[in-house]
Scaffold this active site. Structure first.
Site, PDB file in Angstrom:
ATOM      1  N   GLU A   1      -9.895   5.130 -29.348  1.00  0.00           N
ATOM      2  CA  GLU A   1      -9.368   6.233 -30.447  1.00  0.00           C
ATOM      3  C   GLU A   1      -9.031   5.687 -31.880  1.00  0.00           C
ATOM      4  O   GLU A   1      -9.438   6.344 -32.729  1.00  0.00           O
ATOM      5  CB  GLU A   1      -7.915   6.626 -29.776  1.00  0.00           C
ATOM      6  CG  GLU A   1      -8.187   7.366 -28.271  1.00  0.00           C
ATOM      7  CD  GLU A   1      -6.826   8.138 -27.702  1.00  0.00           C
ATOM      8  OE1 GLU A   1      -5.716   8.110 -28.542  1.00  0.00           O
ATOM      9  OE2 GLU A   1      -7.000   8.676 -26.930  1.00  0.00           O
TER      10      GLU A   1
ATOM     11  N   ARG B   1      -0.594 -17.351 -10.104  1.00  0.00           N
ATOM     12  CA  ARG B   1       1.142 -17.458 -10.102  1.00  0.00           C
ATOM     13  C   ARG B   1       1.317 -16.705  -8.659  1.00  0.00           C
ATOM     14  O   ARG B   1       0.859 -15.827  -8.359  1.00  0.00           O
ATOM     15  CB  ARG B   1       1.880 -16.927 -11.115  1.00  0.00           C
ATOM     16  CG  ARG B   1       1.829 -17.340 -12.601  1.00  0.00           C
ATOM     17  CD  ARG B   1       2.705 -16.454 -13.454  1.00  0.00           C
ATOM     18  NE  ARG B   1       2.656 -17.091 -14.688  1.00  0.00           N
ATOM     19  CZ  ARG B   1       2.025 -16.946 -15.761  1.00  0.00           C
ATOM     20  NH1 ARG B   1       0.988 -15.713 -15.879  1.00  0.00           N
ATOM     21  NH2 ARG B   1       2.209 -17.731 -16.932  1.00  0.00           N
TER      22      ARG B   1
ATOM     23  N   ARG C   1       0.007 -24.157 -18.340  1.00  0.00           N
ATOM     24  CA  ARG C   1       0.283 -24.084 -16.947  1.00  0.00           C
ATOM     25  C   ARG C   1      -0.141 -25.455 -16.284  1.00  0.00           C
ATOM     26  O   ARG C   1      -0.059 -25.568 -14.904  1.00  0.00           O
ATOM     27  CB  ARG C   1      -1.206 -22.899 -16.590  1.00  0.00           C
ATOM     28  CG  ARG C   1      -0.761 -21.586 -16.957  1.00  0.00           C
ATOM     29  CD  ARG C   1       0.364 -21.001 -16.534  1.00  0.00           C
ATOM     30  NE  ARG C   1       0.563 -21.059 -15.036  1.00  0.00           N
ATOM     31  CZ  ARG C   1      -0.190 -20.166 -14.238  1.00  0.00           C
ATOM     32  NH1 ARG C   1      -0.851 -19.160 -14.830  1.00  0.00           N
ATOM     33  NH2 ARG C   1      -0.042 -20.197 -12.984  1.00  0.00           N
TER      34      ARG C   1
HETATM   35  O1  LIG Z   1       0.615 -17.093 -19.010  1.00  0.00           O
HETATM   36  C1  LIG Z   1       0.856 -16.172 -19.792  1.00  0.00           C
HETATM   37  C2  LIG Z   1       1.419 -15.681 -20.871  1.00  0.00           C
HETATM   38  C3  LIG Z   1       1.213 -14.560 -21.501  1.00  0.00           C
HETATM   39  N1  LIG Z   1       0.280 -13.890 -21.187  1.00  0.00           N
HETATM   40  C4  LIG Z   1      -0.538 -13.982 -20.182  1.00  0.00           C
HETATM   41  O2  LIG Z   1      -1.077 -13.089 -19.704  1.00  0.00           O
HETATM   42  N2  LIG Z   1      -0.123 -15.136 -19.286  1.00  0.00           N
END
Ligand SMILES: O=c1cc[nH]c(=O)[nH]1
Ligand SMILES: O=P(O)(O)O[C@H]1O[C@H](CO)[C@@H](O)[C@H]1O
Length: 289
Positions: A92, A180, A234
């Site tokens: 858009e 996760r 991470r």
């Molecule tokens: O670990 C993360 C932090 C922010 N945004 C994400 O997609 N992953």
């Protein structure tokens, strides 16, 4: 848009003044340079660094502000989380005349060498999302525009912000898709080891929108780049809400100013694109050469 309003057509819905259906913006409302945060709250924060700012439209997850940053007409529109809503924003905004997109996001770094609060400038994004695959085959690259990327790097250097440059992965999932554990610890076998593998092939960070922005920009001959604040790491398991976000915002705003100056030089010199000559001329003009 008001309930009951009749739009132009089902396949290209705009109202009588040219306002696009989701974003509610019309030609002239937004700059050719648009910053794209995921979070609507970040739009106001981006605009707080401008000399002048005004709210253009707000609908669903899409909040748009326009304004002036160091004299340059600039806009910011939130994309919401994930590729589907982001692709709508790019579609858009392009329809109303925007040509240069800079994602200003948050991200999770994969490598301990990237500090929480550092910023990451993407050269390209792994397309671990579904939206771009509805546009083009999976082998099509999601690469950032070299001039936008160079403007982001230049802005980071000028501002003295610690930055990293490299590949990003864009996922459709914050939890399981980014390795996760899901609710009750759910993690399917095919996601286990994902982070180690991505790190081993030199991918720097996880986020959720860059691949869609880069893919659409390439398909349409537009320009795009991305700068994200690493709020998580991470490998070290650190997570600091908002770390580095102001730096990412400052770098993105400054990159627009730099790009606008490079674009002006390209226009004046009749070059095809930003080149080494453009950059040399720019350094001369700003009195640094
Ligand atoms: O670990 C993360 C932090 C922010 N945004 C994400 O997609 N992953
Ligand atoms: O902070 P934003 O720009 O929303 O970006 C990141 O944050 C969201 C997930 O928390 C996703 O949109 C991801 O890409």
């Amino acid at each position: 848009m008001e309930r009951g309003k009749k739009l132009s057509s089902a396949s290209a819905p705009v109202d009588e003044s040219g306002r696009v259906y989701h974003l509610g913006v019309k030609p002239g409302d937004v700059s050719k340079y648009v910053l794209l945060p995921g979070d609507p709250g970040r739009v106001k924060r981006i605009a707080s660094f401008w000399d002048k700012a005004w709210r253009v439209a707000e609908h669903r997850e899409y909040l748009t502000f326009s304004g002036r940053y160091k004299g340059v007409f600039i806009s910011a529109t939130s994309t919401g989380i994930g590729s589907p809503s982001t692709a709508i924003a790019v579609e858009e905004l392009a329809r109303v005349g925007s040509t240069t997109f800079i994602r200003v996001g948050t991200t999770g770094a994969l490598n301990r060498n990237i500090g929480v609060g550092d910023i990451i400038i993407s050269t390209g994004a792994v397309r671990f999302e579904g939206t771009s695959k509805q546009y083009v085959f999976p082998e099509y690259p999601a690469v950032a525009s070299f001039d936008v990327t160079l403007a982001l790097i230049t802005a980071a250097e000028e501002l003295g912000v610690k930055y990293h440059v490299g590949l990003t992965v864009s996922s459709d999932s914050f939890y399981v898709g980014q390795e996760r554990p899901g609710y009750k610890g759910y993690l399917p076998p095919f996601q286990r080891g994902l982070i180690d593998f991505l790190r081993s092939v030199n991918v720097l960070n996880f986020e959720m929108e860059a691949a869609a922005i880069f893919t659409l920009a390439n398909i349409y001959g537009l320009r795009a780049g991305s700068v994200c604040a690493a709020i998580a790491n991470r490998e070290t398991e650190e997570f600091i809400v908002d770390a580095g976000v102001d730096d990412a915002i400052k770098v993105a705003n400054e990159a627009v100013k730099i790009l606008s100056e490079w674009d002006q030089i390209v226009g004046e010199t009749g070059s095809k694109t930003v080149s080494a000559k453009t950059i040399l001329e720019w350094y001369k003009r700003i009195g640094r050469l």
